[in-house]
Design a protein around this motif. Structure first.
Motif, PDB file in Angstrom:
ATOM      1  N   THR A 128       0.856  -1.178   0.000  1.00  0.00           N
ATOM      2  CA  THR A 128       0.000   0.000   0.000  1.00  0.00           C
ATOM      3  C   THR A 128       0.892   1.228   0.000  1.00  0.00           C
ATOM      4  N   VAL A 129       0.609   2.168  -0.889  1.00  0.00           N
ATOM      5  CA  VAL A 129       1.364   3.413  -0.989  1.00  0.00           C
ATOM      6  C   VAL A 129       0.492   4.560  -0.495  1.00  0.00           C
ATOM      7  N   LEU A 130       1.044   5.371   0.401  1.00  0.00           N
ATOM      8  CA  LEU A 130       0.398   6.610   0.840  1.00  0.00           C
ATOM      9  C   LEU A 130       1.250   7.764   0.343  1.00  0.00           C
ATOM     10  N   ASP A 131       0.686   8.591  -0.539  1.00  0.00           N
ATOM     11  CA  ASP A 131       1.463   9.644  -1.182  1.00  0.00           C
ATOM     12  C   ASP A 131       0.519  10.753  -1.632  1.00  0.00           C
ATOM     13  N   ARG A 132       0.969  11.984  -1.518  1.00  0.00           N
ATOM     14  CA  ARG A 132       0.156  13.115  -1.966  1.00  0.00           C
ATOM     15  C   ARG A 132       0.233  13.359  -3.466  1.00  0.00           C
ATOM     16  N   LEU A 133       1.216  12.791  -4.124  1.00  0.00           N
ATOM     17  CA  LEU A 133       1.383  12.908  -5.578  1.00  0.00           C
ATOM     18  C   LEU A 133       1.558  14.358  -6.020  1.00  0.00           C
ATOM     19  N   ASP A 134       2.202  15.162  -5.203  1.00  0.00           N
ATOM     20  CA  ASP A 134       2.342  16.581  -5.559  1.00  0.00           C
ATOM     21  C   ASP A 134       3.785  17.075  -5.467  1.00  0.00           C
ATOM     22  N   ALA A 135       4.743  16.161  -5.442  1.00  0.00           N
ATOM     23  CA  ALA A 135       6.132  16.585  -5.301  1.00  0.00           C
ATOM     24  C   ALA A 135       6.678  17.209  -6.577  1.00  0.00           C
ATOM     25  N   TYR A 136       6.042  16.927  -7.708  1.00  0.00           N
ATOM     26  CA  TYR A 136       6.499  17.450  -8.993  1.00  0.00           C
ATOM     27  C   TYR A 136       5.364  18.214  -9.656  1.00  0.00           C
ATOM     28  N   PRO A 137       5.683  19.287 -10.401  1.00  0.00           N
ATOM     29  CA  PRO A 137       4.638  20.088 -11.023  1.00  0.00           C
ATOM     30  C   PRO A 137       3.988  19.419 -12.225  1.00  0.00           C
ATOM     31  N   GLU A 138       4.588  18.350 -12.725  1.00  0.00           N
ATOM     32  CA  GLU A 138       4.021  17.621 -13.849  1.00  0.00           C
ATOM     33  C   GLU A 138       3.750  16.178 -13.421  1.00  0.00           C
ATOM     34  N   SER A 139       3.321  15.337 -14.334  1.00  0.00           N
ATOM     35  CA  SER A 139       2.818  14.011 -13.974  1.00  0.00           C
ATOM     36  C   SER A 139       3.921  12.966 -13.866  1.00  0.00           C
ATOM     37  N   ALA A 140       5.008  13.298 -13.220  1.00  0.00           N
ATOM     38  CA  ALA A 140       6.139  12.368 -13.124  1.00  0.00           C
ATOM     39  C   ALA A 140       5.763  11.083 -12.400  1.00  0.00           C
ATOM     40  N   HIS A 141       4.914  11.193 -11.382  1.00  0.00           N
ATOM     41  CA  HIS A 141       4.559  10.022 -10.591  1.00  0.00           C
ATOM     42  C   HIS A 141       3.975   8.919 -11.461  1.00  0.00           C
ATOM     43  N   THR A 142       3.172   9.311 -12.438  1.00  0.00           N
ATOM     44  CA  THR A 142       2.537   8.313 -13.293  1.00  0.00           C
ATOM     45  C   THR A 142       3.281   8.109 -14.603  1.00  0.00           C
ATOM     46  N   SER A 143       3.708   9.190 -15.252  1.00  0.00           N
ATOM     47  CA  SER A 143       4.303   9.064 -16.583  1.00  0.00           C
ATOM     48  C   SER A 143       5.723   8.517 -16.549  1.00  0.00           C
ATOM     49  N   LEU A 144       6.488   8.819 -15.518  1.00  0.00           N
ATOM     50  CA  LEU A 144       7.873   8.357 -15.440  1.00  0.00           C
ATOM     51  C   LEU A 144       8.077   7.285 -14.388  1.00  0.00           C
ATOM     52  N   PHE A 145       7.542   7.499 -13.191  1.00  0.00           N
ATOM     53  CA  PHE A 145       7.777   6.561 -12.102  1.00  0.00           C
ATOM     54  C   PHE A 145       6.846   5.353 -12.173  1.00  0.00           C
ATOM     55  N   GLY A 146       5.772   5.466 -12.957  1.00  0.00           N
ATOM     56  CA  GLY A 146       4.914   4.322 -13.229  1.00  0.00           C
ATOM     57  C   GLY A 146       4.117   3.817 -12.056  1.00  0.00           C
ATOM     58  N   VAL A 147       3.731   4.705 -11.152  1.00  0.00           N
ATOM     59  CA  VAL A 147       3.045   4.255  -9.943  1.00  0.00           C
ATOM     60  C   VAL A 147       1.715   3.571 -10.246  1.00  0.00           C
ATOM     61  N   ASP A 148       1.072   3.942 -11.356  1.00  0.00           N
ATOM     62  CA  ASP A 148      -0.216   3.334 -11.704  1.00  0.00           C
ATOM     63  C   ASP A 148      -0.074   1.908 -12.210  1.00  0.00           C
ATOM     64  N   ASP A 149       1.152   1.515 -12.555  1.00  0.00           N
ATOM     65  CA  ASP A 149       1.361   0.202 -13.168  1.00  0.00           C
ATOM     66  C   ASP A 149       2.032  -0.795 -12.231  1.00  0.00           C
ATOM     67  N   LEU A 150       2.107  -0.476 -10.946  1.00  0.00           N
ATOM     68  CA  LEU A 150       2.871  -1.311 -10.024  1.00  0.00           C
ATOM     69  C   LEU A 150       2.036  -2.367  -9.318  1.00  0.00           C
ATOM     70  N   GLY A 151       0.734  -2.346  -9.516  1.00  0.00           N
ATOM     71  CA  GLY A 151      -0.102  -3.354  -8.884  1.00  0.00           C
ATOM     72  C   GLY A 151      -0.216  -3.206  -7.387  1.00  0.00           C
ATOM     73  N   VAL A 152      -0.299  -1.971  -6.925  1.00  0.00           N
ATOM     74  CA  VAL A 152      -0.389  -1.701  -5.492  1.00  0.00           C
ATOM     75  C   VAL A 152      -1.681  -0.946  -5.186  1.00  0.00           C
ATOM     76  N   LYS A 153      -2.007  -0.888  -3.926  1.00  0.00           N
ATOM     77  CA  LYS A 153      -3.099  -0.033  -3.489  1.00  0.00           C
ATOM     78  C   LYS A 153      -2.537   1.364  -3.274  1.00  0.00           C
ATOM     79  N   LEU A 154      -2.996   2.324  -4.042  1.00  0.00           N
ATOM     80  CA  LEU A 154      -2.509   3.697  -3.938  1.00  0.00           C
ATOM     81  C   LEU A 154      -3.530   4.547  -3.201  1.00  0.00           C
TER      82      LEU A 154
END
Length: 374
Positions: free
Chosen positions: A69-95
């Protein structure tokens, strides 16, 4: 705030720049993947798990068949790095999109957790200097909430992500680069470092009793590696900064002439060390450096990048406030207690980053591509 400024990585490499999974750390023939078998079906919470280190760690835990399970505000970067680069949506976790200062959110994600990695922080020296109020809320208040809720839970062990920044400039009587040892006097020189040192002390106070979860503290040195990207107004993450400036045809800025020394440790190695800290028995109650033990100056990093961009050049700029002169990690404890040592050296890591950047031009943030920044 999100995690430390630190996607998904390959677990099947040989340790020369392609991953960590089949690499032996510690006992000969015993891979990280084999050691992490202990985490199969374990429930692991990673605060700040959508950042660079966090997402690499989460990918590693998922390949070990842990429930994450990931707890994150998803606001550390001004653009969509969390999803587009770090791939958090594709990790198979509870976000869970939330704040570590939100006690109910923290209590909910920790309710059935076996292990916790607390990596969420306002993790930028310059930003913390500009906004100590935000640093206090994220790094002090948020950590207090996580520690209190962990202490009241069934969690077995909490791993606190700290920073080599707690060493500051080290021993003032020593000239030149220093080797930072876990038991030396700590003299932080920035708001960020001070908040991390407080978090270390508070972790020991709240989780040091006989009826509390175990804890381990990791002091990360200078984490780098794809897909790391800079943040506006920051002077950290020099591999990403210098590489992107060179790619954009701009001079590579050497603050203070680039004489500062850093211990550059690749994000894949850091993720492996962090996962192992959850399960290594001798890490209980210990504080360990996560670094290579090899000092590298900022200028040396620039000189590794320059050959990839024939038109590149350097310019000297003033030393930022709170920027330590640096040094490298003492590594005896990490080898002995964590049974870990890094496998990706800085030359291989920088080359890999530059190649990734050349193959991923959209990784350059729009705000950076638009023009020079202060």
């Amino acid at each position: 705030m999100s995690a430390t400024a630190n996607g998904s990585g390959n677990i099947s490499g040989t340790g020369t720049g392609n991953g960590v999974g089949s690499v032996a750390y510690g006992d000969p023939g015993e891979s990280v993947a084999a050691r992490l078998e202990k985490l199969r079906d374990a429930r692991v919470v990673v605060t700040g798990g959508a950042g660079l280190v966090g997402s690499r760690l989460v990918a590693l835990l998922r390949r070990a068949d842990a429930e994450v399970t990931v707890l994150d505000r998803l606001d550390a970067y001004p653009e969509s790095a969390h999803t587009s680069l770090f791939g958090v949506d594709d990790l198979g976790v509870k976000l869970v999109v939330g704040d570590v200062c939100d006690r109910e959110a923290v209590r909910t994600v920790l309710a059935d957790a076996d292990y916790v990695v607390h990596a969420a922080a306002y993790a930028d020296v310059a930003a913390c200097t500009r906004r100590p109020d935000i640093a206090f809320r994220a790094n002090v208040q948020g950590t207090q909430v996580v520690l209190e809720e962990a202490a009241a839970s069934v969690v077995r062990r909490l791993v606190l992500v700290s920073s080599a920044a707690v060493y500051g400039d080290g021993d003032p009587s020593v000239q030149g680069p220093q080797v930072f040892r876990e038991d030396q006097r700590l003299l932080p020189v920035s708001v960020y470092a001070n908040s991390k040192l407080w978090a270390e002390h508070q972790t020991r106070l709240l989780l040091g009793g006989p009826d509390t979860p175990e804890y381990a503290v990791l002091r990360y040195f200078s984490v780098y590696g794809d897909p790391q990207i800079p943040k506006p107004g920051s002077h950290s993450w020099m591999v990403a900064w210098l590489s992107m400036q060179a790619r954009l045809g701009r001079p590579m800025r050497l603050n203070g002439g680039g004489v500062q020394v850093r211990d550059l440790v690749h994000v894949e190695d850091v993720a492996a060390a962090t996962a192992l800290a959850l399960i290594e028995e001798r890490m209980a109650g210990e504080t360990v450096n996560v670094g290579t033990g090899v000092p590298t100056s900022v200028r040396e990093v620039g000189e590794l990048i320059a050959p990839h961009f024939p038109e590149s050049r350097f310019v000297t700029t003033p030393m930022p406030e709170g920027d330590p002169l640096g040094g490298c990690a003492a590594t005896e404890h990490s080898r002995e207690l964590l049974r870990w040592q890094p496998r990706i050296d800085v030359r291989a890591g920088v080359e890999r980053y530059v190649r990734w950047l050349s193959a991923t031009p959209h990784a350059v943030p729009g705000w950076l591509a638009a023009g020079p920044t202060a």
